[in-house]
Design a protein around this motif. Structure first.
Motif, PDB file in Angstrom:
ATOM      1  N   GLY A   1      71.721 -11.652  42.267  1.00  0.00           N
ATOM      2  CA  GLY A   1      70.925 -11.622  41.190  1.00  0.00           C
ATOM      3  C   GLY A   1      69.802 -12.336  41.034  1.00  0.00           C
ATOM      4  O   GLY A   1      69.143 -12.487  39.734  1.00  0.00           O
ATOM      5  N   TYR A   2      69.419 -13.238  41.958  1.00  0.00           N
ATOM      6  CA  TYR A   2      68.333 -13.981  42.043  1.00  0.00           C
ATOM      7  C   TYR A   2      67.013 -12.959  41.601  1.00  0.00           C
ATOM      8  O   TYR A   2      66.939 -12.142  42.392  1.00  0.00           O
ATOM      9  N   VAL A   3      66.133 -13.549  40.770  1.00  0.00           N
ATOM     10  CA  VAL A   3      64.841 -12.809  40.353  1.00  0.00           C
ATOM     11  C   VAL A   3      63.915 -13.854  40.503  1.00  0.00           C
ATOM     12  O   VAL A   3      63.859 -15.033  39.744  1.00  0.00           O
ATOM     13  N   PRO A   4      62.706 -13.686  41.502  1.00  0.00           N
ATOM     14  CA  PRO A   4      61.538 -14.740  41.647  1.00  0.00           C
ATOM     15  C   PRO A   4      60.831 -15.111  40.565  1.00  0.00           C
ATOM     16  O   PRO A   4      60.615 -14.196  39.881  1.00  0.00           O
ATOM     17  N   ASP A   5      60.773 -16.480  40.260  1.00  0.00           N
ATOM     18  CA  ASP A   5      59.933 -16.809  39.263  1.00  0.00           C
ATOM     19  C   ASP A   5      58.670 -17.104  39.590  1.00  0.00           C
ATOM     20  O   ASP A   5      58.187 -18.248  39.950  1.00  0.00           O
ATOM     21  N   THR A   6      57.790 -16.220  39.627  1.00  0.00           N
ATOM     22  CA  THR A   6      56.286 -16.074  40.315  1.00  0.00           C
ATOM     23  C   THR A   6      55.385 -16.944  39.390  1.00  0.00           C
ATOM     24  O   THR A   6      54.298 -17.388  39.802  1.00  0.00           O
ATOM     25  N   SER A   7      55.735 -17.376  38.160  1.00  0.00           N
ATOM     26  CA  SER A   7      54.893 -18.170  37.450  1.00  0.00           C
ATOM     27  C   SER A   7      54.733 -19.712  37.962  1.00  0.00           C
ATOM     28  O   SER A   7      53.594 -20.137  37.497  1.00  0.00           O
ATOM     29  N   CYS A   8      55.551 -19.907  38.950  1.00  0.00           N
ATOM     30  CA  CYS A   8      55.347 -21.272  39.520  1.00  0.00           C
ATOM     31  C   CYS A   8      54.105 -21.200  40.778  1.00  0.00           C
ATOM     32  O   CYS A   8      53.604 -22.202  41.038  1.00  0.00           O
ATOM     33  N   VAL A   9      53.625 -20.055  40.904  1.00  0.00           N
ATOM     34  CA  VAL A   9      52.641 -20.022  41.817  1.00  0.00           C
ATOM     35  C   VAL A   9      51.109 -19.809  41.093  1.00  0.00           C
ATOM     36  O   VAL A   9      51.179 -18.715  40.243  1.00  0.00           O
ATOM     37  N   LEU A  10      50.451 -20.689  41.349  1.00  0.00           N
ATOM     38  CA  LEU A  10      49.142 -20.561  40.518  1.00  0.00           C
ATOM     39  C   LEU A  10      48.049 -20.042  41.276  1.00  0.00           C
ATOM     40  O   LEU A  10      46.894 -19.880  40.827  1.00  0.00           O
ATOM     41  N   HIS A  11      48.045 -19.389  42.572  1.00  0.00           N
ATOM     42  CA  HIS A  11      47.154 -18.768  43.260  1.00  0.00           C
ATOM     43  C   HIS A  11      46.938 -17.418  42.613  1.00  0.00           C
ATOM     44  O   HIS A  11      47.913 -16.664  42.141  1.00  0.00           O
ATOM     45  N   ASP A  12      45.712 -16.768  42.715  1.00  0.00           N
ATOM     46  CA  ASP A  12      45.430 -15.313  42.039  1.00  0.00           C
ATOM     47  C   ASP A  12      45.797 -14.627  43.205  1.00  0.00           C
ATOM     48  O   ASP A  12      44.676 -13.968  44.120  1.00  0.00           O
ATOM     49  N   VAL A  13      46.790 -14.115  43.326  1.00  0.00           N
ATOM     50  CA  VAL A  13      47.248 -13.250  44.474  1.00  0.00           C
ATOM     51  C   VAL A  13      48.264 -11.990  43.673  1.00  0.00           C
ATOM     52  O   VAL A  13      48.827 -12.551  42.616  1.00  0.00           O
ATOM     53  N   ASP A  14      48.490 -10.937  44.340  1.00  0.00           N
ATOM     54  CA  ASP A  14      49.657 -10.347  43.914  1.00  0.00           C
ATOM     55  C   ASP A  14      50.878 -10.798  43.909  1.00  0.00           C
ATOM     56  O   ASP A  14      51.195 -11.752  44.538  1.00  0.00           O
ATOM     57  N   ASN A  15      51.825 -10.139  43.011  1.00  0.00           N
ATOM     58  CA  ASN A  15      53.395 -10.577  43.051  1.00  0.00           C
ATOM     59  C   ASN A  15      53.938 -10.668  44.500  1.00  0.00           C
ATOM     60  O   ASN A  15      54.835 -11.862  44.418  1.00  0.00           O
ATOM     61  N   ASP A  16      53.709  -9.719  45.196  1.00  0.00           N
ATOM     62  CA  ASP A  16      54.627  -9.673  46.356  1.00  0.00           C
ATOM     63  C   ASP A  16      54.164 -11.054  47.297  1.00  0.00           C
ATOM     64  O   ASP A  16      54.865 -11.648  47.752  1.00  0.00           O
ATOM     65  N   GLU A  17      52.720 -11.474  47.213  1.00  0.00           N
ATOM     66  CA  GLU A  17      52.220 -12.620  47.967  1.00  0.00           C
ATOM     67  C   GLU A  17      52.888 -13.854  47.257  1.00  0.00           C
ATOM     68  O   GLU A  17      53.292 -14.774  48.130  1.00  0.00           O
ATOM     69  N   LYS A  18      52.818 -13.603  46.112  1.00  0.00           N
ATOM     70  CA  LYS A  18      53.527 -14.992  45.166  1.00  0.00           C
ATOM     71  C   LYS A  18      54.950 -15.358  45.742  1.00  0.00           C
ATOM     72  O   LYS A  18      55.489 -16.503  45.912  1.00  0.00           O
ATOM     73  N   GLU A  19      55.643 -14.205  45.812  1.00  0.00           N
ATOM     74  CA  GLU A  19      57.201 -14.401  46.079  1.00  0.00           C
ATOM     75  C   GLU A  19      57.196 -15.100  47.692  1.00  0.00           C
ATOM     76  O   GLU A  19      58.124 -15.725  47.892  1.00  0.00           O
ATOM     77  N   ASN A  20      56.347 -14.339  48.638  1.00  0.00           N
ATOM     78  CA  ASN A  20      56.339 -14.972  49.841  1.00  0.00           C
ATOM     79  C   ASN A  20      55.769 -16.459  49.736  1.00  0.00           C
ATOM     80  O   ASN A  20      56.266 -17.222  50.780  1.00  0.00           O
ATOM     81  N   LEU A  21      54.932 -16.756  49.227  1.00  0.00           N
ATOM     82  CA  LEU A  21      54.525 -18.297  49.005  1.00  0.00           C
ATOM     83  C   LEU A  21      55.821 -19.095  48.641  1.00  0.00           C
ATOM     84  O   LEU A  21      55.882 -20.390  48.940  1.00  0.00           O
ATOM     85  N   LEU A  22      56.358 -18.578  47.463  1.00  0.00           N
ATOM     86  CA  LEU A  22      57.473 -19.185  46.905  1.00  0.00           C
ATOM     87  C   LEU A  22      58.525 -19.631  48.242  1.00  0.00           C
ATOM     88  O   LEU A  22      59.097 -20.716  48.286  1.00  0.00           O
ATOM     89  N   TRP A  23      58.766 -18.810  49.236  1.00  0.00           N
ATOM     90  CA  TRP A  23      59.586 -19.144  50.043  1.00  0.00           C
ATOM     91  C   TRP A  23      59.095 -20.087  51.247  1.00  0.00           C
ATOM     92  O   TRP A  23      59.790 -20.345  52.330  1.00  0.00           O
ATOM     93  N   GLY A  24      57.839 -20.507  51.190  1.00  0.00           N
ATOM     94  CA  GLY A  24      57.265 -21.367  52.014  1.00  0.00           C
ATOM     95  C   GLY A  24      57.350 -22.876  51.448  1.00  0.00           C
ATOM     96  O   GLY A  24      56.917 -23.803  52.127  1.00  0.00           O
ATOM     97  N   HIS A  25      58.226 -23.026  50.202  1.00  0.00           N
ATOM     98  CA  HIS A  25      58.310 -24.386  49.819  1.00  0.00           C
ATOM     99  C   HIS A  25      59.242 -25.235  50.657  1.00  0.00           C
ATOM    100  O   HIS A  25      60.115 -24.784  51.342  1.00  0.00           O
ATOM    101  N   SER A  26      58.793 -26.393  50.986  1.00  0.00           N
ATOM    102  CA  SER A  26      59.415 -27.477  51.780  1.00  0.00           C
ATOM    103  C   SER A  26      60.750 -27.503  51.678  1.00  0.00           C
ATOM    104  O   SER A  26      61.601 -27.594  52.531  1.00  0.00           O
TER     105      SER A  26
END
Length: 119
Positions: free
Chosen positions: A28-53
């Motif tokens: 049921g997890y749904v990524p919260d891409t509002s945390c990503v402030l880069h101007d990229v598409d949603n798929d890339e925002k989701e990928n960036l979230l998975w790079g968090h330390s």
């Protein structure tokens, strides 16, 4: 360091994070891409979230400890909303207690968080 691939378990960690992503989405997890402030598409925002330390630290802990071992992560920044939600799901599906310390408080995850969503 972001993008560093020098660690000997880099490939294993990335593969495990991909598996975790699939598993928690099924729960049921749904990524919260509002945390990503880069101007990229949603798929890339989701990928960036998975790079968090903290996600790498949690994956490393799960891969390198025995079942039932508590995972402890110290972070010198606040945990973003998405990582907070993802960690709840990860702790639930991996049946692990995960303790994350950020600059404000300790978060004890066991399917839910001890902060009661007040953080």
């Amino acid at each position: 360091m972001v993008g560093d691939i020098a660690h000997p378990q880099t490939e294993q960690l990335h593969a495990f994070l991909e598996t975790l992503s699939d598993k928690i989405r099924k729960e049921g997890y749904v990524p919260d891409t509002s945390c990503v402030l880069h101007d990229v598409d949603n798929d890339e925002k989701e990928n960036l979230l998975w790079g968090h330390s903290e996600r790498f630290a949690i994956a490393f802990g799960i891969l390198n400890t025995t079942l039932g071992t508590t995972i402890r992560v110290a972070k010198n920044l606040r945990v973003c909303n998405d990582c907070h939600v993802a960690t709840k799901y990860i702790s639930k599906i991996m049946e692990r207690e995960i303790i994350v310390w950020d600059v404000k408080r300790f978060h004890h995850f066991e399917g839910t968080c001890s902060c009661g969503e007040y953080w």
